[in-house]
Enzyme design. Sequence first.
Site, short mmCIF file in Angstrom:
data_model
loop_
_atom_site.label_atom_id
_atom_site.label_comp_id
_atom_site.label_asym_id
_atom_site.label_seq_id
_atom_site.Cartn_x
_atom_site.Cartn_y
_atom_site.Cartn_z
N GLY A 124 -5.59 7.15 1.96
CA GLY A 124 -4.60 6.84 2.98
C GLY A 124 -3.17 7.04 2.53
O GLY A 124 -2.30 7.44 3.31
N THR A 179 -14.13 5.18 6.08
CA THR A 179 -13.46 4.83 7.33
C THR A 179 -14.24 5.51 8.44
O THR A 179 -14.95 6.48 8.18
CB THR A 179 -12.03 5.44 7.33
OG1 THR A 179 -11.29 4.84 6.27
CG2 THR A 179 -11.28 5.24 8.62
N GLY A 202 -3.72 0.88 4.24
CA GLY A 202 -3.80 2.33 4.14
C GLY A 202 -3.26 3.02 5.37
O GLY A 202 -2.43 2.47 6.10
N ASP A 203 -3.76 4.21 5.61
CA ASP A 203 -3.28 5.00 6.75
C ASP A 203 -3.95 4.60 8.06
O ASP A 203 -3.39 4.83 9.15
CB ASP A 203 -3.56 6.49 6.51
CG ASP A 203 -5.06 6.77 6.32
OD1 ASP A 203 -5.75 5.93 5.73
OD2 ASP A 203 -5.53 7.83 6.79
N GLY A 217 -10.17 9.11 4.09
CA GLY A 217 -9.83 9.51 2.72
C GLY A 217 -8.58 8.80 2.24
O GLY A 217 -8.16 7.80 2.85
N1 ASP Z 1 -8.28 6.03 4.72
C1 ASP Z 1 -8.80 4.79 4.21
C2 ASP Z 1 -7.68 4.02 3.60
O1 ASP Z 1 -6.85 4.60 2.93
C3 ASP Z 1 -9.88 4.91 3.18
C4 ASP Z 1 -10.89 6.02 3.36
O2 ASP Z 1 -11.06 6.54 4.42
O3 ASP Z 1 -11.56 6.37 2.34
O4 ASP Z 1 -7.68 2.82 3.73
#
Ligand code: ASP
Length: 361
Positions: free
Chosen positions: A259, A205, A235-236, A257
Site C-alpha cells: 500500500g 486485500t 495502507g492504501d 499489494g
Molecule cells: N494493500 C494492502 C495494504 O497495504 C495490503 C495488500 O494488499 O497486500 O494494506
Amino acid sequence: MTLSRRTLLGTAAAAAGLSKAALAQKPLPASRPVAVSSSNGLRAVAEAVKRMQAGQDPLDSAIAGVNIVEDDPNDMTVGYGGVPNEECVVQLDACVMHGPTARAGAVASLEGVKNPSRVAKLVMESTDHVLLVGPGARHFATMNGFPVENLLTEKARKVWLFWKQNLSDKDKWLEPDPEHYDPDVKAFIDEFGWDEFRKPQRGGTIHLSAVDARGDLAGCTSTSGLFFKMPGRVGDSPIIGAGCFTDNEVGSAGSTGRGEANILVSGGHLTVEFMRQGKHPRDACLMTLERIARTTREKRLLSAPGKPNFSIAFYAVNKQGQYGGASMYALGDTGKRRQFAVADASGARKEETAFLFEGRI
Ligand code: ASP
C-alpha cells in the site's frame, strides 16, 4: 511524461520483459454488467454481477460481493480471520466509491467490526466526512448498530504467536520445535511460503470494481492490511484515489499489494486518468505499475535499479465494460501465474494478469 502504448511497450517491456502477448491481445467486445477483482474475489464478482443483473445499484452489488470475503475466516487477508497487527489486534481498512453520485466513504484501523466496507458506505451516506479512523470509526459503527465481535480466529492467533516466537533469537520467546509445528501454522506456511510469511510487506486485500448494465460504476476495497503491521498503520486500501477510485464518466480501479507504494502515486486515481486518456483498463493498470517502478528509489525496496522487490497489482473496468488486471511480477508466491477474478454474462472466472516483470520477486 505521458507514456503512449507504443512507448510503454518500448521501455518497460524491453527493460522488464513486459508481457507483450498480453498487451497485443485484442480486447474482446465488452458486455455489461461486469465486476473485476483480485483473485480472492471469485465468489465476490459472481455475487456482484448477479445483483447488478437483477437491477441493484453497482455499489450495493460490489459491497455484497466483498462481504462474502470479509465474512470468510479462511481468507486471512480480509475481515474476520484477518492476520492481526504486531500486537495481535485485527485492524481493518476499507473504502467505497459510488460513481453515479461521485461520493465516497472509508474507515481505517477499525477494530471489532467484520464488515468495514459496510461501515464505509454508511460514512459516505450518513456523514459529511469521507474517512473515519480507529476508535472514532468503531464508535460510529457501534452507534449504527454494528455488533462488536472478536475478529481474531484461533488460526490467526496461532499464526501471530508463531511469528512472534520466530521474530528474534535475542528476545525471551523461544522458537517452536520444527518437529511439532501446529497444523494450522503449517497450513499457513504452506499457503504463503515461509519466506513470504516473514516478509515485511506480506499481506492481502480484496478490491472489486463494477459497472452495471447502464454503465454506472462503483468500487470497493477491504483489507486487514499487511501482516503484523504496526498498530495504527494505514495502507492504501481505505485511501480514496489509492486503494480505489471511481469516476462515473470513465471507469473504476483499485489495488492490492504494498500500500505504501500505491499511496505515493495515487494509483487508483492514476489508473482512471489513464483510462480517461483512452487506454484499455489492462494497459492503464500496467502504466500505473510502470510509474511505481520508475518512482521507487529507495535501495531497500529494489532488487535492481527500476525493479521493485515487492508485489502490487491493479484491477480496472471502464464504462464500456472492458476490464483488466496487471501485477508487478508475472508469478505469485507459489510460482504460479498471477490471476484476477472477473464476472460478466459468461459467468465468473479467473484470468491471468498482465505483468511488468517476468518471474517472481
Ligand atoms: N494493500 C494492502 C495494504 O497495504 C495490503 C495488500 O494488499 O497486500 O494494506
